[in-house]
Design a protein around this motif. Structure first.
Motif, PDB file in Angstrom:
ATOM      1  N   ARG A 456      29.157  -3.826 -17.100  1.00 46.00           N
ATOM      2  CA  ARG A 456      29.622  -4.449 -15.860  1.00 46.00           C
ATOM      3  C   ARG A 456      29.566  -3.443 -14.717  1.00 46.00           C
ATOM      4  NH1 ARG A 456      34.588  -8.683 -16.899  1.00 46.00           N
ATOM      5  NH2 ARG A 456      34.670  -8.444 -14.640  1.00 46.00           N
ATOM      6  N   ALA A 457      30.004  -2.230 -14.974  1.00 46.04           N
ATOM      7  CA  ALA A 457      29.955  -1.189 -13.940  1.00 46.04           C
ATOM      8  C   ALA A 457      28.509  -0.832 -13.608  1.00 46.04           C
ATOM      9  CB  ALA A 457      30.714   0.049 -14.411  1.00 46.04           C
ATOM     10  N   ALA A 458      27.638  -0.871 -14.632  1.00 46.17           N
ATOM     11  CA  ALA A 458      26.226  -0.514 -14.406  1.00 46.17           C
ATOM     12  C   ALA A 458      25.552  -1.511 -13.481  1.00 46.17           C
ATOM     13  CB  ALA A 458      25.490  -0.443 -15.744  1.00 46.17           C
ATOM     14  N   ILE A 459      25.736  -2.806 -13.740  1.00 42.68           N
ATOM     15  CA  ILE A 459      25.068  -3.802 -12.892  1.00 42.68           C
ATOM     16  C   ILE A 459      25.730  -3.849 -11.516  1.00 42.68           C
ATOM     17  CG2 ILE A 459      26.338  -5.918 -13.496  1.00 42.68           C
ATOM     18  CD1 ILE A 459      23.444  -7.197 -13.785  1.00 42.68           C
ATOM     19  N   ALA A 460      27.026  -3.525 -11.448  1.00 43.31           N
ATOM     20  CA  ALA A 460      27.693  -3.443 -10.138  1.00 43.31           C
ATOM     21  C   ALA A 460      27.090  -2.311  -9.314  1.00 43.31           C
ATOM     22  CB  ALA A 460      29.193  -3.235 -10.325  1.00 43.31           C
ATOM     23  N   VAL A 506      13.212  -1.820 -12.052  1.00 44.46           N
ATOM     24  CA  VAL A 506      13.238  -1.105 -13.332  1.00 44.46           C
ATOM     25  C   VAL A 506      14.670  -1.038 -13.861  1.00 44.46           C
ATOM     26  CG1 VAL A 506      12.886   1.151 -14.435  1.00 44.46           C
ATOM     27  CG2 VAL A 506      11.154   0.232 -12.885  1.00 44.46           C
ATOM     28  N   MET A 507      15.619  -0.726 -12.968  1.00 45.74           N
ATOM     29  CA  MET A 507      17.027  -0.666 -13.386  1.00 45.74           C
ATOM     30  C   MET A 507      17.550  -2.032 -13.809  1.00 45.74           C
ATOM     31  SD  MET A 507      18.851   1.867 -10.636  1.00 45.74           S
ATOM     32  CE  MET A 507      17.777   2.787  -9.545  1.00 45.74           C
ATOM     33  N   MET A 508      17.082  -3.071 -13.150  1.00 43.78           N
ATOM     34  CA  MET A 508      17.517  -4.426 -13.467  1.00 43.78           C
ATOM     35  C   MET A 508      16.914  -4.946 -14.775  1.00 43.78           C
ATOM     36  SD  MET A 508      19.596  -6.240 -11.526  1.00 43.78           S
ATOM     37  CE  MET A 508      20.185  -6.511  -9.839  1.00 43.78           C
ATOM     38  N   SER A 509      15.790  -4.379 -15.187  1.00 41.66           N
ATOM     39  CA  SER A 509      15.025  -4.993 -16.276  1.00 41.66           C
ATOM     40  C   SER A 509      15.769  -5.126 -17.598  1.00 41.66           C
ATOM     41  CB  SER A 509      13.695  -4.267 -16.471  1.00 41.66           C
ATOM     42  OG  SER A 509      13.891  -2.928 -16.878  1.00 41.66           O
ATOM     43  N   PRO A 510      16.652  -4.197 -17.993  1.00 45.99           N
ATOM     44  CA  PRO A 510      17.398  -4.455 -19.231  1.00 45.99           C
ATOM     45  C   PRO A 510      18.320  -5.667 -19.126  1.00 45.99           C
ATOM     46  CG  PRO A 510      17.501  -2.128 -18.642  1.00 45.99           C
ATOM     47  CD  PRO A 510      16.946  -2.862 -17.456  1.00 45.99           C
ATOM     48  N   PHE A 511      18.837  -5.905 -17.927  1.00 44.71           N
ATOM     49  CA  PHE A 511      19.744  -7.026 -17.709  1.00 44.71           C
ATOM     50  C   PHE A 511      18.982  -8.335 -17.495  1.00 44.71           C
ATOM     51  CE2 PHE A 511      21.953  -3.213 -16.205  1.00 44.71           C
ATOM     52  CZ  PHE A 511      23.184  -3.338 -16.819  1.00 44.71           C
ATOM     53  N   LEU A 512      17.920  -8.270 -16.705  1.00 43.37           N
ATOM     54  CA  LEU A 512      17.207  -9.474 -16.266  1.00 43.37           C
ATOM     55  C   LEU A 512      15.711  -9.335 -16.584  1.00 43.37           C
ATOM     56  CD1 LEU A 512      18.863  -9.776 -12.712  1.00 43.37           C
ATOM     57  CD2 LEU A 512      19.729 -10.675 -14.875  1.00 43.37           C
ATOM     58  N   PRO A 513      15.333  -9.393 -17.854  1.00 41.97           N
ATOM     59  CA  PRO A 513      13.932  -9.112 -18.208  1.00 41.97           C
ATOM     60  C   PRO A 513      12.936 -10.147 -17.719  1.00 41.97           C
ATOM     61  CG  PRO A 513      15.160  -9.873 -20.131  1.00 41.97           C
ATOM     62  CD  PRO A 513      16.159  -9.643 -19.044  1.00 41.97           C
ATOM     63  N   HIS A 514      13.325 -11.426 -17.706  1.00 44.89           N
ATOM     64  CA  HIS A 514      12.399 -12.476 -17.245  1.00 44.89           C
ATOM     65  C   HIS A 514      12.047 -12.270 -15.769  1.00 44.89           C
ATOM     66  CE1 HIS A 514      14.719 -14.201 -20.616  1.00 44.89           C
ATOM     67  NE2 HIS A 514      13.616 -14.864 -20.913  1.00 44.89           N
ATOM     68  N   SER A 515      13.074 -12.108 -14.950  1.00 45.83           N
ATOM     69  CA  SER A 515      12.821 -11.946 -13.516  1.00 45.83           C
ATOM     70  C   SER A 515      12.216 -10.586 -13.212  1.00 45.83           C
ATOM     71  CB  SER A 515      14.104 -12.153 -12.710  1.00 45.83           C
ATOM     72  OG  SER A 515      15.119 -11.265 -13.125  1.00 45.83           O
ATOM     73  N   ALA A 516      12.502  -9.572 -14.030  1.00 52.14           N
ATOM     74  CA  ALA A 516      11.892  -8.262 -13.821  1.00 52.14           C
ATOM     75  C   ALA A 516      10.376  -8.364 -13.938  1.00 52.14           C
ATOM     76  CB  ALA A 516      12.435  -7.255 -14.834  1.00 52.14           C
ATOM     77  N   ASN A 517       9.905  -9.151 -14.883  1.00 55.24           N
ATOM     78  CA  ASN A 517       8.457  -9.335 -15.030  1.00 55.24           C
ATOM     79  C   ASN A 517       7.882 -10.127 -13.857  1.00 55.24           C
ATOM     80  OD1 ASN A 517       8.303  -7.880 -17.402  1.00 55.24           O
ATOM     81  ND2 ASN A 517       8.565  -9.662 -18.724  1.00 55.24           N
ATOM     82  N   ALA A 518       8.640 -11.123 -13.405  1.00 53.48           N
ATOM     83  CA  ALA A 518       8.178 -11.899 -12.252  1.00 53.48           C
ATOM     84  C   ALA A 518       8.116 -11.035 -10.997  1.00 53.48           C
ATOM     85  CB  ALA A 518       9.101 -13.102 -12.031  1.00 53.48           C
ATOM     86  N   ILE A 519       9.112 -10.191 -10.804  1.00 48.33           N
ATOM     87  CA  ILE A 519       9.141  -9.315  -9.620  1.00 48.33           C
ATOM     88  C   ILE A 519       8.049  -8.250  -9.727  1.00 48.33           C
ATOM     89  CG2 ILE A 519      10.550  -7.574  -8.410  1.00 48.33           C
ATOM     90  CD1 ILE A 519      13.009  -9.356  -9.200  1.00 48.33           C
ATOM     91  N   ASP A 520       7.793  -7.786 -10.930  1.00 50.02           N
ATOM     92  CA  ASP A 520       6.693  -6.840 -11.129  1.00 50.02           C
ATOM     93  C   ASP A 520       5.373  -7.442 -10.641  1.00 50.02           C
ATOM     94  OD1 ASP A 520       5.827  -4.254 -12.237  1.00 50.02           O
ATOM     95  OD2 ASP A 520       4.715  -5.476 -13.681  1.00 50.02           O
ATOM     96  N   LYS A 521       5.177  -8.727 -10.900  1.00 52.48           N
ATOM     97  CA  LYS A 521       3.968  -9.413 -10.413  1.00 52.48           C
ATOM     98  C   LYS A 521       3.981  -9.535  -8.899  1.00 52.48           C
ATOM     99  CE  LYS A 521       2.554 -12.262 -14.360  1.00 52.48           C
ATOM    100  NZ  LYS A 521       2.336 -13.653 -14.832  1.00 52.48           N
ATOM    101  N   VAL A 522       5.143  -9.829  -8.320  1.00 54.43           N
ATOM    102  CA  VAL A 522       5.259  -9.919  -6.865  1.00 54.43           C
ATOM    103  C   VAL A 522       4.806  -8.611  -6.213  1.00 54.43           C
ATOM    104  CG1 VAL A 522       6.922 -10.053  -4.964  1.00 54.43           C
ATOM    105  CG2 VAL A 522       7.083 -11.668  -6.863  1.00 54.43           C
ATOM    106  N   LEU A 523       5.115  -7.495  -6.872  1.00 53.08           N
ATOM    107  CA  LEU A 523       4.768  -6.178  -6.329  1.00 53.08           C
ATOM    108  C   LEU A 523       3.381  -5.713  -6.780  1.00 53.08           C
ATOM    109  CD1 LEU A 523       8.220  -4.387  -6.734  1.00 53.08           C
ATOM    110  CD2 LEU A 523       7.222  -5.354  -4.648  1.00 53.08           C
ATOM    111  N   GLY A 524       2.587  -6.651  -7.300  1.00 53.04           N
ATOM    112  CA  GLY A 524       1.208  -6.325  -7.644  1.00 53.04           C
ATOM    113  C   GLY A 524       1.001  -5.791  -9.040  1.00 53.04           C
TER     114      GLY A 524
END
Length: 601
Positions: A456-460, A506-524
């Motif tokens: 909780r503190a990490a994602i905060a 990258v920091m979000m990816s352990p918490f939000l892996p689906h959207s991390a991959n989608a955002i990775d695509k957004v950034l090319g």
């Protein structure tokens, strides 16, 4: 590099799992495992469905099918749900495999031969209407110690004391409310008193590390005060046959002994399927390896007393001595990571009272990362927490959509509009460098919090950095840098923004892996920042069905070998950036009333 075993509680296969379950064992273990892989550690994450015991028989009877058919059905449902949630198991299997039977029987024989299994006569609870043994947890009554009216036959959740069904005042069956009959029958008991000193020394050693959550270590030490032998066999015809009692087919090993061994048997099955049958030993026999066990607080006793006691007994580590068997000296848990309870709209989850929402139903209507975000940001990490639809909608809209999602969207939109690619930066001004320094430091801060199970503190902290980056946009006003002479400054600001978003992702990816991959695509990128699990159909390694046909079942596995490292990685200048579409879905306020109506209906 450290070898890390992520031992994840085994969901019981008497029905689908609800969000309270995955808040305790699922998402926290996955966040930790994903981070530890990114930090360069060699992680083995294992679990499976727990499929033995009377509750399976009761549920199967209610549905008019066999216990095996029920286990097959629910094993697949649970596996599909956990894959959809993105839980990155190296192996998610089941307790009805030939491999598991072999490992459990081998463990039992060594524990017995070392002198830690003793025969005793006990009073077993029998259902008068069915003649079937009732498991301890299916008997409720008043606790004789504290007077709590809903104590179970194995322990009182109010005072935390271990109980036997015969201890309860006015015991009743949870299946049909009838008073059970108690008959005398012989069983094997795990001689916990002979292991008490070794258990106490181990817990004191664990307390000295200062890493265990205080509630877990205190509870674990308290239950040692009234330690006594516990029955490890039961009168039942569904489970693992007891070695030496093959002539008594209605006596089976109890799930207290059987299920926790699943962590070991799953590791062995993983190794056998990997092509290196001895690979599991790197996590179990090497004393330098670490092991973390994830579960809800109702499972603490099994992981801080029963399982360590079984391991000590197998290793010959109790008062009676003894020698380990062919599996060698087995590691005890490094840490038992127990979450508290998640309630729903202020009430305890209850399938019978419709206070429940299944994982499958949430994922059918909402993004998996919206659920993962809620659990990570507001879950029952070290105290009970409440899931409400109003809070789910608020956090999704104000934090995921308006905070993180909006930052991603406007960064990519400005780059697409002004350059169409990641621009080359000029010299950084102090405001640019301050943001970059803050985010680079975030890797250390966030990583340390995840490693300490303070998710909780990490994602905060990540969301704080998201706020700092949004503040940077407000202060640098890249949308006003339109003059030709400002183009270099615009490129610097947008490059700084893009790099910051990529690092935050990258920091979000352990918490939000689906959207991390989608955002990775957004950034090319290729959209492979967070490796995802898959279901694979396999055949049992050791046994076939009664008709000789292959015994097939689904497992969860995945290839997590090429994970992104936990650090800032420079974006490639010139990478094409297209006009983005929003990654997160904003929820209408009407969702709240719709979901509350579903609960009421």
């Amino acid at each position: 590099m450290t070898r890390v075993l992520s031992a994840v509680a085994w969901p019981y296969a008497n029905g689908p799992r609800h969000i309270g379950h995955v808040a305790g064992f699922g998402v926290p273990s996955d966040v930790f495992s994903r981070y530890m892989r990114m930090a360069g550690h060699d992680v083995l994450m294992v679990s499976g469905t727990d499929e033995h015991g009377t509750p399976i028989l009761v549920a199967a009877d209610q549905q008019g099918i066999t216990a095996r058919e029920l286990a097959d059905k629910n094993n697949r449902i649970i596996a599909e749900d956990l894959v959809a949630l993105g839980l990155s198991y190296d192996l998610f299997t089941r307790t009805t495999t030939g491999n598991h039977y072999q490992v459990v029987r081998a463990m039992f024989e060594t524990v017995r031969d070392n002198g830690y299994m003793i025969k005793r006569t006990m009073g077993a609870a029998i259902s008068p209407s069915t003649g079937r043994t009732l498991p301890d947890r299916y008997i409720e009554g008043t606790c004789p110690l504290c007077g709590y009216g809903e104590a179970r036959g194995d322990q009182c959740d109010n005072c935390g004391k271990q109980l036997d069904p015969t201890d309860l005042i006015d015991p009743k069956s949870k299946v049909n409310g009838e008073r059970p009959d108690f008959v005398q029958t012989e069983h094997y008991f795990l001689d916990l008193p002979a292991l008490a000193d070794a258990l106490s020394a181990w817990l004191d050693e664990r307390e000295a590390t200062g890493t265990w959550r205080p509630n877990v270590i205190r509870f674990s030490q308290n239950i040692l005060e009234e330690i006594r032998p516990r029955a490890m066999t039961r009168d039942i015809d569904w489970g693992i046959p007891v070695p030496g009692w093959e002539d008594q087919p209605n006596k089976r090993l109890y799930v207290w002994f059987d299920a926790v061994i699943g962590y070991l048997s799953a590791s062995i099955e993983w190794a056998r399927r990997s092509g290196d049958p001895e690979a599991w030993r790197k996590w179990w026999n090497d004393p330098e390896s670490l092991s973390y066990y994830f579960m809800g607080k109702d499972n603490i006793v099994f992981h801080s007393q029963i399982w360590p006691a079984e391991l000590l007994a197998y290793n010959g580590g109790g008062d009676k001595g003894g020698q380990p068997g062919e599996l060698g000296v087995l590691n005890l848990p490094t840490e038992v990571v127990s979450s508290e309870f998640l309630t729903m709209e202020g009430k305890q989850f209850s399938t019978s009272r419709s206070v429940v929402i299944y994982v499958r139903d949430v994922l059918a209507r909402y993004q998996p990362d919206a659920l993962r975000y809620f659990i990570s940001a507001a879950g029952p990490e070290n105290q009970d927490s409440d899931f409400t639809w109003a809070e789910f909608v608020r956090r999704t809209n104000s934090e995921l959509v308006a905070g993180w999602g909006n930052l991603v969207n406007r960064t990519a939109a400005m780059i697409a509009k002004n350059f169409g690619e990641i621009p080359a930066p000029g010299e950084l001004e102090p405001i640019d460098q301050e943001l970059r320094d803050a985010i680079t430091a975030g890797f250390g801060a966030v990583g340390s919090l995840i490693e300490a199970h303070r998710q909780r503190a990490a994602i905060a902290e990540i969301m704080r950095l998201v706020g700092e980056t949004n503040k940077y946009v407000t202060e640098t006003e890249p949308f006003r840098l339109k003059a030709p002479e400002q183009r270099q400054r615009l490129a610097t600001v947008l490059h700084t923004l893009a790099q910051s978003v990529a690092d935050l992702n990258v920091m979000m990816s352990p918490f939000l892996p689906h959207s991390a991959n989608a955002i990775d695509k957004v950034l090319g990128g290729a959209g492979d920042l967070a490796p995802m699990p898959r279901i694979e159909e396999v055949v049992d390694l050791d046994v076939s069905r009664e008709d000789g046909s292959p015994l097939d079942y689904p497992i969860i596995t995945g290839d997590y070998s090429n994970v992104r490292r936990w650090k800032s990685q420079p974006l490639a200048v010139g990478t094409s950036i297209a006009k983005p579409t929003p990654v997160f879905v904003k929820l209408d306020e009407s969702v709240i009333e719709e979901e509350l109506a579903r609960m009421a209906g």
